[in-house]
Design a protein around this motif. Structure first.
Motif, PDB file in Angstrom:
ATOM      1  N   ARG A 125       2.780   4.220  -1.469  1.00 35.79           N
ATOM      2  CA  ARG A 125       1.954   3.197  -2.358  1.00 35.79           C
ATOM      3  C   ARG A 125       1.600   1.975  -1.297  1.00 35.79           C
ATOM      4  NH1 ARG A 125       3.013   2.290  -8.500  1.00 35.79           N
ATOM      5  NH2 ARG A 125       5.028   1.563  -7.771  1.00 35.79           N
ATOM      6  N   LEU A 126       0.639   1.656  -0.792  1.00 34.57           N
ATOM      7  CA  LEU A 126       0.099   0.650  -0.132  1.00 34.57           C
ATOM      8  C   LEU A 126      -0.977  -0.050  -0.800  1.00 34.57           C
ATOM      9  CD1 LEU A 126       0.030   2.000   3.468  1.00 34.57           C
ATOM     10  CD2 LEU A 126       1.998   0.846   2.322  1.00 34.57           C
ATOM     11  N   LEU A 163      -1.902   5.574  -0.835  1.00 34.76           N
ATOM     12  CA  LEU A 163      -2.848   4.990  -1.814  1.00 34.76           C
ATOM     13  C   LEU A 163      -3.039   3.634  -1.467  1.00 34.76           C
ATOM     14  CD1 LEU A 163      -3.890   4.985  -4.820  1.00 34.76           C
ATOM     15  CD2 LEU A 163      -1.336   4.402  -5.696  1.00 34.76           C
ATOM     16  N   ILE A 164      -4.245   3.099  -1.338  1.00 40.65           N
ATOM     17  CA  ILE A 164      -4.630   1.808  -1.127  1.00 40.65           C
ATOM     18  C   ILE A 164      -5.249   1.388  -2.177  1.00 40.65           C
ATOM     19  CG2 ILE A 164      -4.423   2.033   1.241  1.00 40.65           C
ATOM     20  CD1 ILE A 164      -7.342   2.021   1.416  1.00 40.65           C
ATOM     21  N   ARG A 165      -5.746  -0.005  -2.364  1.00 39.27           N
ATOM     22  CA  ARG A 165      -6.313  -0.644  -3.494  1.00 39.27           C
ATOM     23  C   ARG A 165      -7.695  -0.498  -3.368  1.00 39.27           C
ATOM     24  NH1 ARG A 165      -7.641  -2.588  -8.105  1.00 39.27           N
ATOM     25  NH2 ARG A 165      -6.699  -4.247  -9.211  1.00 39.27           N
ATOM     26  N   THR A 166      -8.647  -0.186  -4.320  1.00 36.16           N
ATOM     27  CA  THR A 166     -10.034  -0.171  -4.399  1.00 36.16           C
ATOM     28  C   THR A 166     -10.481  -1.044  -5.565  1.00 36.16           C
ATOM     29  OG1 THR A 166     -10.181   1.792  -6.052  1.00 36.16           O
ATOM     30  CG2 THR A 166     -10.047   2.133  -3.692  1.00 36.16           C
ATOM     31  N   GLY A 167     -11.849  -1.516  -5.919  1.00 38.95           N
ATOM     32  CA  GLY A 167     -12.389  -1.812  -6.991  1.00 38.95           C
ATOM     33  C   GLY A 167     -12.190  -3.306  -7.217  1.00 38.95           C
ATOM     34  N   LEU A 168     -11.815  -4.026  -5.955  1.00 41.43           N
ATOM     35  CA  LEU A 168     -11.872  -5.469  -6.138  1.00 41.43           C
ATOM     36  C   LEU A 168     -12.954  -6.340  -5.632  1.00 41.43           C
ATOM     37  CD1 LEU A 168      -8.171  -5.824  -4.698  1.00 41.43           C
ATOM     38  CD2 LEU A 168      -8.907  -6.050  -6.963  1.00 41.43           C
ATOM     39  N   ARG A 169     -13.817  -5.463  -4.996  1.00 36.17           N
ATOM     40  CA  ARG A 169     -15.129  -6.035  -4.516  1.00 36.17           C
ATOM     41  C   ARG A 169     -15.753  -4.713  -3.786  1.00 36.17           C
ATOM     42  NH1 ARG A 169     -15.907 -10.492   0.407  1.00 36.17           N
ATOM     43  NH2 ARG A 169     -15.445 -12.180  -1.442  1.00 36.17           N
ATOM     44  N   ARG A 185      -8.211  -3.136  -0.170  1.00 28.38           N
ATOM     45  CA  ARG A 185      -6.958  -4.093   0.351  1.00 28.38           C
ATOM     46  C   ARG A 185      -5.842  -3.235   0.260  1.00 28.38           C
ATOM     47  NH1 ARG A 185      -4.192  -6.961  -4.588  1.00 28.38           N
ATOM     48  NH2 ARG A 185      -3.217  -4.900  -4.809  1.00 28.38           N
ATOM     49  N   ILE A 186      -5.241  -3.248   1.394  1.00 28.36           N
ATOM     50  CA  ILE A 186      -4.116  -2.469   2.067  1.00 28.36           C
ATOM     51  C   ILE A 186      -2.937  -3.296   2.127  1.00 28.36           C
ATOM     52  CG2 ILE A 186      -4.768  -2.682   4.289  1.00 28.36           C
ATOM     53  CD1 ILE A 186      -3.703   0.294   4.580  1.00 28.36           C
ATOM     54  N   THR A 187      -1.521  -2.915   1.418  1.00 26.50           N
ATOM     55  CA  THR A 187      -0.333  -3.644   1.832  1.00 26.50           C
ATOM     56  C   THR A 187       0.009  -3.034   3.281  1.00 26.50           C
ATOM     57  OG1 THR A 187       0.164  -3.284  -0.522  1.00 26.50           O
ATOM     58  CG2 THR A 187       2.044  -3.780   0.980  1.00 26.50           C
ATOM     59  N   VAL A 188       0.432  -4.301   4.057  1.00 25.53           N
ATOM     60  CA  VAL A 188       1.168  -3.914   5.305  1.00 25.53           C
ATOM     61  C   VAL A 188       2.314  -3.316   5.206  1.00 25.53           C
ATOM     62  CG1 VAL A 188       1.963  -5.081   7.269  1.00 25.53           C
ATOM     63  CG2 VAL A 188       0.182  -6.151   6.198  1.00 25.53           C
ATOM     64  N   THR A 211       5.273  -0.115   6.802  1.00 23.07           N
ATOM     65  CA  THR A 211       6.121  -0.019   8.101  1.00 23.07           C
ATOM     66  C   THR A 211       5.377   0.455   9.168  1.00 23.07           C
ATOM     67  OG1 THR A 211       6.740   2.256   7.545  1.00 23.07           O
ATOM     68  CG2 THR A 211       8.148   0.716   6.307  1.00 23.07           C
ATOM     69  N   ALA A 212       6.000   0.329  10.477  1.00 24.85           N
ATOM     70  CA  ALA A 212       5.548   0.902  11.455  1.00 24.85           C
ATOM     71  C   ALA A 212       4.938   2.215  11.577  1.00 24.85           C
ATOM     72  CB  ALA A 212       6.229   0.716  12.746  1.00 24.85           C
ATOM     73  N   ASP A 213       5.870   3.094  11.066  1.00 24.31           N
ATOM     74  CA  ASP A 213       5.211   4.466  10.994  1.00 24.31           C
ATOM     75  C   ASP A 213       4.109   4.690   9.935  1.00 24.31           C
ATOM     76  OD1 ASP A 213       7.348   5.425  12.570  1.00 24.31           O
ATOM     77  OD2 ASP A 213       8.648   6.100  11.056  1.00 24.31           O
ATOM     78  N   ASP A 214       4.120   3.963   8.796  1.00 25.90           N
ATOM     79  CA  ASP A 214       2.997   4.102   7.996  1.00 25.90           C
ATOM     80  C   ASP A 214       1.664   3.615   8.570  1.00 25.90           C
ATOM     81  OD1 ASP A 214       4.570   5.394   5.959  1.00 25.90           O
ATOM     82  OD2 ASP A 214       5.199   3.565   4.959  1.00 25.90           O
ATOM     83  N   ASN A 215       1.786   2.233   9.276  1.00 21.56           N
ATOM     84  CA  ASN A 215       0.656   1.670   9.627  1.00 21.56           C
ATOM     85  C   ASN A 215       0.235   2.672  10.803  1.00 21.56           C
ATOM     86  OD1 ASN A 215       0.606  -0.161   7.881  1.00 21.56           O
ATOM     87  ND2 ASN A 215       1.901  -1.833   9.323  1.00 21.56           N
ATOM     88  N   GLN A 216       0.816   3.255  11.712  1.00 22.03           N
ATOM     89  CA  GLN A 216       0.305   4.126  12.688  1.00 22.03           C
ATOM     90  C   GLN A 216      -0.448   5.295  12.193  1.00 22.03           C
ATOM     91  OE1 GLN A 216       3.607   5.147  15.104  1.00 22.03           O
ATOM     92  NE2 GLN A 216       4.059   2.966  15.893  1.00 22.03           N
TER      93      GLN A 216
END
Length: 355
Positions: free
Chosen positions: A31-32, A323-329, A334-337, A339-344
């Motif tokens: 969950r990001l 899972l990232i955040r939709t529906g804000l605009r 919006r994506i939570t920052v 860990t290094a592995d997840d961001n890669q």
């Protein structure tokens, strides 16, 4: 039933992760979307909670959260009576709305910003006035001032702002507050302030100078205590006394107090979280720049970015375990920052989708 309640669009919390993972048939789902701390919680918190467990469960908690109150007041050189605790900042927002808003009053917010500010104003049947953020995502202080009327009771400044992630310095906030009428409260929500790279980022000292400013903090983000629900607001003493009148007795339970106290004492853990977040945020923003993906410059633990097929990208990421955040605009995500592995993995998946 109040008409405002019948017409209300409630805040919808995140679906339980295990439930969503099962629905999608995924072996793993990260969950990001909720700006949670991906590095967990200080080990000292675990020790404090385990050592406390059930030892006094038949007793009510300390209604004043005395130890935690004293630690916070000492760190920021506050009078302990300036602090009001809540079950997360959510309850603090409820208290502020209940105390200061009556039907027909006005509340002023930037747009976009955290939706609960407007939600609880609607419950109190207040009028919500929105001032769009600047082109860079920052707060438009000039037009905020112009929008204030004699009916304006509350002005919200989320700093860093959710969802834009943008940050306003204390000098600019003070310049704004100094021009706001004395009977209008300026509420500075610093839920993400720990992630700001600039030194002396907090507006906490302004509470000693201006009686109409309130600064709010939470243990849910950098401290990794989202599940324990502990937040607080710092007022002038006179205003704090009035807000305390509507706070539920024993609202913050003993286990939550133990966890927050232990977390507050372990600044080394928080510093490490902030360091890791800054490194990964820089890396992720550099990736967006390389890909030509528009985003606001973030000082939080999330990034708000524009993408032409935003919903399709979010769905692709979801079915690949993120899972990232939709529906804000429209067309923004919006994506939570993470860990290094997840961001890669996120970078790889966005490249795949963009081909």
């Amino acid at each position: 039933m109040k008409k405002a309640i019948e017409e209300l669009q409630p805040y919808i919390p995140e679906q339980p992760l295990e439930e969503l993972q099962s629905e999608l048939g995924l072996s793993k789902l990260v969950r990001l979307s909720a700006n949670e701390n991906p590095y967990g919680t200080s080990e000292t918190v675990k020790d404090a909670v385990v050592n406390w467990a059930y030892s006094q469960s038949n007793r009510y908690p300390d209604g004043d959260a005395t130890e935690l109150r004293n630690l916070i007041s000492e760190k920021f050189s506050l009078d302990p009576k300036q602090i009001v605790f809540g079950v997360g900042l959510d309850e603090v927002i409820v208290m502020l709305s209940r105390v200061f808003l009556e039907p027909g009053d006005e509340e002023l917010i930037s747009s976009p910003t955290f939706s609960e500010y407007a939600l609880h104003a609607e419950i109190e049947e207040a009028v919500i006035k929105k001032v769009p953020v600047l082109a860079n995502g920052g707060i438009d202080f000039s037009n905020m001032l112009k929008a204030i009327t004699p009916k304006t009771k509350l002005v919200w400044i989320c700093n860093p702002n959710n969802p834009t992630g943008t940050f306003e310095n204390v000098k600019d906030i003070e310049h704004f507050v100094s021009q706001v009428p004395a009977d209008t409260l300026v509420l500075v929500d610093e839920a993400y302030i720990d992630f700001v790279s600039e030194p002396n980022a907090t507006a906490m000292d302004l509470t000693k100078k201006y009686p109409n400013i309130v600064v709010m903090r939470t243990f849910s983000k950098a401290y990794g205590l989202a599940n324990f629900r502990v937040g607080y607001a710092v007022f002038s003493k006179e205003v704090a006394e009035q807000v305390q009148k509507v706070r539920l007795p024993y609202n913050v339970n003993s286990i939550a107090q133990e966890a927050a106290t232990a977390a507050f004492k372990d600044q080394k853990f928080v510093d490490e979280v902030v360091k890791n977040n800054a490194e990964q945020r820089t890396q992720l923003e550099a990736f967006f720049d390389e890909q030509g993906i528009k985003h606001y410059q973030s000082q939080a633990n999330f990034i708000f970015f524009e993408y032409k097929d935003a919903d399709k990208l979010a769905d692709y990421l979801l079915h690949n375990g993120y899972l990232i955040r939709t529906g804000l605009r429209p067309n923004w995500l919006r994506i939570t920052v993470g860990t290094a592995d997840d961001n890669q993995n996120i970078e790889r998946l966005i490249k795949e989708f963009s081909k």
